[in-house]
Motif scaffolding. Structure first.
Motif, PDB file in Angstrom:
ATOM      1  N   VAL A   5       0.834  -1.201   0.000  1.00 16.98           N
ATOM      2  CA  VAL A   5       0.000   0.000   0.000  1.00 16.98           C
ATOM      3  C   VAL A   5       0.867   1.248   0.000  1.00 16.98           C
ATOM      4  CG1 VAL A   5      -1.611   1.361   1.394  1.00 16.98           C
ATOM      5  CG2 VAL A   5      -2.001  -1.083   1.092  1.00 16.98           C
ATOM      6  N   LYS A   6       1.885   1.242   0.867  1.00 18.34           N
ATOM      7  CA  LYS A   6       2.773   2.412   0.962  1.00 18.34           C
ATOM      8  C   LYS A   6       3.484   2.660  -0.362  1.00 18.34           C
ATOM      9  CE  LYS A   6       1.691   3.964   4.659  1.00 18.34           C
ATOM     10  NZ  LYS A   6       0.932   5.189   4.591  1.00 18.34           N
ATOM     11  N   GLN A   7       3.933   1.552  -0.995  1.00 23.01           N
ATOM     12  CA  GLN A   7       4.638   1.705  -2.268  1.00 23.01           C
ATOM     13  C   GLN A   7       3.724   2.365  -3.301  1.00 23.01           C
ATOM     14  OE1 GLN A   7       7.949   1.160  -2.725  1.00 23.01           O
ATOM     15  NE2 GLN A   7       7.535   2.270  -4.613  1.00 23.01           N
ATOM     16  N   LYS A   8       2.455   1.970  -3.303  1.00 26.82           N
ATOM     17  CA  LYS A   8       1.498   2.548  -4.247  1.00 26.82           C
ATOM     18  C   LYS A   8       1.345   4.041  -3.990  1.00 26.82           C
ATOM     19  CE  LYS A   8      -1.475  -1.139  -5.889  1.00 26.82           C
ATOM     20  NZ  LYS A   8      -2.334  -2.103  -5.208  1.00 26.82           N
ATOM     21  N   GLU A   9       1.275   4.400  -2.692  1.00 30.12           N
ATOM     22  CA  GLU A   9       1.159   5.829  -2.339  1.00 30.12           C
ATOM     23  C   GLU A   9       2.378   6.605  -2.814  1.00 30.12           C
ATOM     24  OE1 GLU A   9      -1.481   5.182   1.712  1.00 30.12           O
ATOM     25  OE2 GLU A   9       0.328   6.416   1.829  1.00 30.12           O
ATOM     26  N   ILE A  10       3.545   6.003  -2.623  1.00 31.78           N
ATOM     27  CA  ILE A  10       4.786   6.669  -3.050  1.00 31.78           C
ATOM     28  C   ILE A  10       4.783   6.857  -4.564  1.00 31.78           C
ATOM     29  CG2 ILE A  10       7.302   6.369  -3.258  1.00 31.78           C
ATOM     30  CD1 ILE A  10       7.123   4.955  -0.447  1.00 31.78           C
ATOM     31  N   ASP A  11       4.350   5.822  -5.295  1.00 33.92           N
ATOM     32  CA  ASP A  11       4.293   5.918  -6.763  1.00 33.92           C
ATOM     33  C   ASP A  11       3.370   7.043  -7.187  1.00 33.92           C
ATOM     34  OD1 ASP A  11       6.025   3.857  -6.917  1.00 33.92           O
ATOM     35  OD2 ASP A  11       4.535   2.323  -7.445  1.00 33.92           O
ATOM     36  N   GLU A  12       2.212   7.153  -6.504  1.00 35.30           N
ATOM     37  CA  GLU A  12       1.253   8.219  -6.818  1.00 35.30           C
ATOM     38  C   GLU A  12       1.885   9.594  -6.625  1.00 35.30           C
ATOM     39  OE1 GLU A  12      -1.859   8.762  -8.076  1.00 35.30           O
ATOM     40  OE2 GLU A  12      -1.500   6.698  -8.729  1.00 35.30           O
ATOM     41  N   LEU A  13       2.540   9.753  -5.462  1.00 33.61           N
ATOM     42  CA  LEU A  13       3.186  11.028  -5.144  1.00 33.61           C
ATOM     43  C   LEU A  13       4.262  11.369  -6.166  1.00 33.61           C
ATOM     44  CD1 LEU A  13       3.493  10.971  -1.250  1.00 33.61           C
ATOM     45  CD2 LEU A  13       2.160  12.556  -2.635  1.00 33.61           C
ATOM     46  N   LYS A  14       5.010  10.332  -6.567  1.00 29.30           N
ATOM     47  CA  LYS A  14       6.065  10.555  -7.559  1.00 29.30           C
ATOM     48  C   LYS A  14       5.467  11.043  -8.870  1.00 29.30           C
ATOM     49  CE  LYS A  14       9.967   7.644  -6.252  1.00 29.30           C
ATOM     50  NZ  LYS A  14      10.419   6.247  -6.291  1.00 29.30           N
ATOM     51  N   LEU A  49       2.617  12.612  -9.275  1.00 29.85           N
ATOM     52  CA  LEU A  49       2.113  13.959  -9.048  1.00 29.85           C
ATOM     53  C   LEU A  49       3.257  14.975  -9.126  1.00 29.85           C
ATOM     54  CD1 LEU A  49      -0.911  14.303  -8.354  1.00 29.85           C
ATOM     55  CD2 LEU A  49      -0.204  14.953  -6.054  1.00 29.85           C
ATOM     56  N   GLU A  50       4.379  14.590  -8.501  1.00 33.27           N
ATOM     57  CA  GLU A  50       5.545  15.463  -8.462  1.00 33.27           C
ATOM     58  C   GLU A  50       6.085  15.673  -9.881  1.00 33.27           C
ATOM     59  OE1 GLU A  50       6.828  17.341  -6.373  1.00 33.27           O
ATOM     60  OE2 GLU A  50       8.760  17.772  -7.302  1.00 33.27           O
ATOM     61  N   ALA A  51       6.108  14.595 -10.682  1.00 38.08           N
ATOM     62  CA  ALA A  51       6.592  14.692 -12.062  1.00 38.08           C
ATOM     63  C   ALA A  51       5.668  15.604 -12.867  1.00 38.08           C
ATOM     64  CB  ALA A  51       6.658  13.310 -12.700  1.00 38.08           C
ATOM     65  N   PHE A  52       4.360  15.442 -12.639  1.00 38.82           N
ATOM     66  CA  PHE A  52       3.364  16.264 -13.331  1.00 38.82           C
ATOM     67  C   PHE A  52       3.576  17.735 -12.987  1.00 38.82           C
ATOM     68  CE2 PHE A  52      -0.652  18.553 -13.287  1.00 38.82           C
ATOM     69  CZ  PHE A  52      -1.138  18.292 -14.558  1.00 38.82           C
ATOM     70  N   GLU A  77       6.696  19.159 -14.606  1.00 39.51           N
ATOM     71  CA  GLU A  77       6.466  19.348 -16.042  1.00 39.51           C
ATOM     72  C   GLU A  77       5.588  20.582 -16.286  1.00 39.51           C
ATOM     73  OE1 GLU A  77       4.154  16.823 -19.283  1.00 39.51           O
ATOM     74  OE2 GLU A  77       5.263  15.581 -17.843  1.00 39.51           O
ATOM     75  N   PHE A  78       4.594  20.739 -15.426  1.00 42.65           N
ATOM     76  CA  PHE A  78       3.679  21.870 -15.547  1.00 42.65           C
ATOM     77  C   PHE A  78       4.435  23.188 -15.372  1.00 42.65           C
ATOM     78  CE2 PHE A  78       0.536  24.898 -13.829  1.00 42.65           C
ATOM     79  CZ  PHE A  78      -0.383  24.866 -14.872  1.00 42.65           C
ATOM     80  N   ILE A  79       5.287  23.236 -14.344  1.00 47.51           N
ATOM     81  CA  ILE A  79       6.052  24.453 -14.086  1.00 47.51           C
ATOM     82  C   ILE A  79       6.988  24.753 -15.255  1.00 47.51           C
ATOM     83  CG2 ILE A  79       7.851  25.473 -12.610  1.00 47.51           C
ATOM     84  CD1 ILE A  79       6.362  24.184 -10.243  1.00 47.51           C
TER      85      ILE A  79
END
Ligand code: ADP
Length: 268
Positions: free
Chosen positions: A20-29, A31-34, A37-39
């Motif tokens: 579960v934690k790994q999935k959360e980390i992947d999500e955050l990663k 989001l961070e990449a997005f 890229e947006f900036i």
């Protein structure tokens, strides 16, 4: 059974917790990449008009200011770049407000016919300049749907603005309403340059333009359709586009028909 082996259950718990934690980390990663890229995209888009205005102003300061004809021309160009910058910032704010949910949708029964007439009024000047006629097809004069007036007004503003921008001089921009039992499909049609098939899937992405330099010249921010997409998302619907290069484009979207008004029961 695992109950006979407490160590095994603990192990299983640890593993599923880690998963579960790994999935959360992947999500955050992601989001961070997005975000990164947006900036990067936004910075790049901001740079273009700033760089242009800066160039004109510095050239003026370096002496061009003494030449009357050049002076006016460069000031006009600098002003145009700054207007573009202003539009971009406005569109970015709209997009960020919608994305962060700062603007609550306000659903009510609204008249799309009236709304379209209001948007047309805004564009009379621009349409006149290209001798483009704006009209609503069909004989209905009231088209009631359940939606957010202000947001759908923004959708129509962006679609009609694009339709005029890309229209052939002297052609028609036509809005039509297809009323079925439960829904209304609104279409905005132009007889303009059209969009090549290979770009159709991407035009709703932020800053995506079929022809970058021509779009900038025409005063686009590259965010219009992205704003349309987000607003229609908020209405649980999406825009469809059909286009034929050289013939024109049709953008359409579906909204639910108006909800029956609650009648005053005390009347009878
Ligand atoms: P822009 O600010 O560049 O108009 P949009 O997000 O509104 O940005 O549109 C993205 C791109 O889609 C435009 O740059 C243009 O290439 C294309 N496009 C949008 N509407 C039309 C249209 N009605 N006819 C032809 N091309 C269009």
């Amino acid at each position: 059974s695992s109950s006979l082996n407490p160590l095994k259950t603990i192990n299983e718990d640890i593993y599923s917790f880690a998963e579960v934690k790994q999935k959360e980390i992947d999500e955050l990663k992601k989001l961070e990449a997005f975000r990164r890229e947006f900036i990067a995209d936004v910075s790049h888009e901001l740079k273009t008009p700033i760089f242009a205005a800066q160039g004109f102003v510095h050239t003026l300061l370096d002496g061009a200011v003494n030449d009357r004809a050049v002076r006016t021309k460069f000031l006009k160009k600098a002003a145009k770049s700054l207007d573009g910058l202003d539009m971009l910032v406005q569109d970015l704010l709209t997009l960020s407000h919608i994305e962060t949910g700062q603007i609550k949708m306000h659903f009510e029964n609204i008249d799309l016919y009236h709304l379209t007439e209001e948007v047309f009024e805004q564009f009379e000047g621009k349409a006149d300049k290209k001798d483009v006629s704006l009209s609503i097809a069909g004989s209905e004069t009231k088209v009631m749907v359940y939606a957010d007036w202000q947001r759908i007004s923004q959708v129509m503003t962006n679609l009609i603005s694009n339709a005029i921008k890309h229209s052939q001089d002297g052609s028609d921009v036509i809005v039509s309403f297809d009323v079925t039992k439960k829904n209304v499909v609104t279409s905005v049609r132009d007889a303009g340059e059209g969009i090549p098939a290979e770009h159709l899937g991407r035009i709703f992405e932020r800053f995506y333009r079929v022809d970058k330099s021509r779009s900038r010249e025409k005063g686009g921010t590259g965010l219009g359709l992205s704003i349309v997409k987000h607003i229609l998302d908020g209405h649980n619907t999406k825009a469809e586009v059909k286009s034929e290069p050289g013939a024109g484009s049709v953008f359409s979207f579906k909204l639910p028909r108006a909800k029956p008004e609650v009648t005053d029961l005390e009347e009878d």
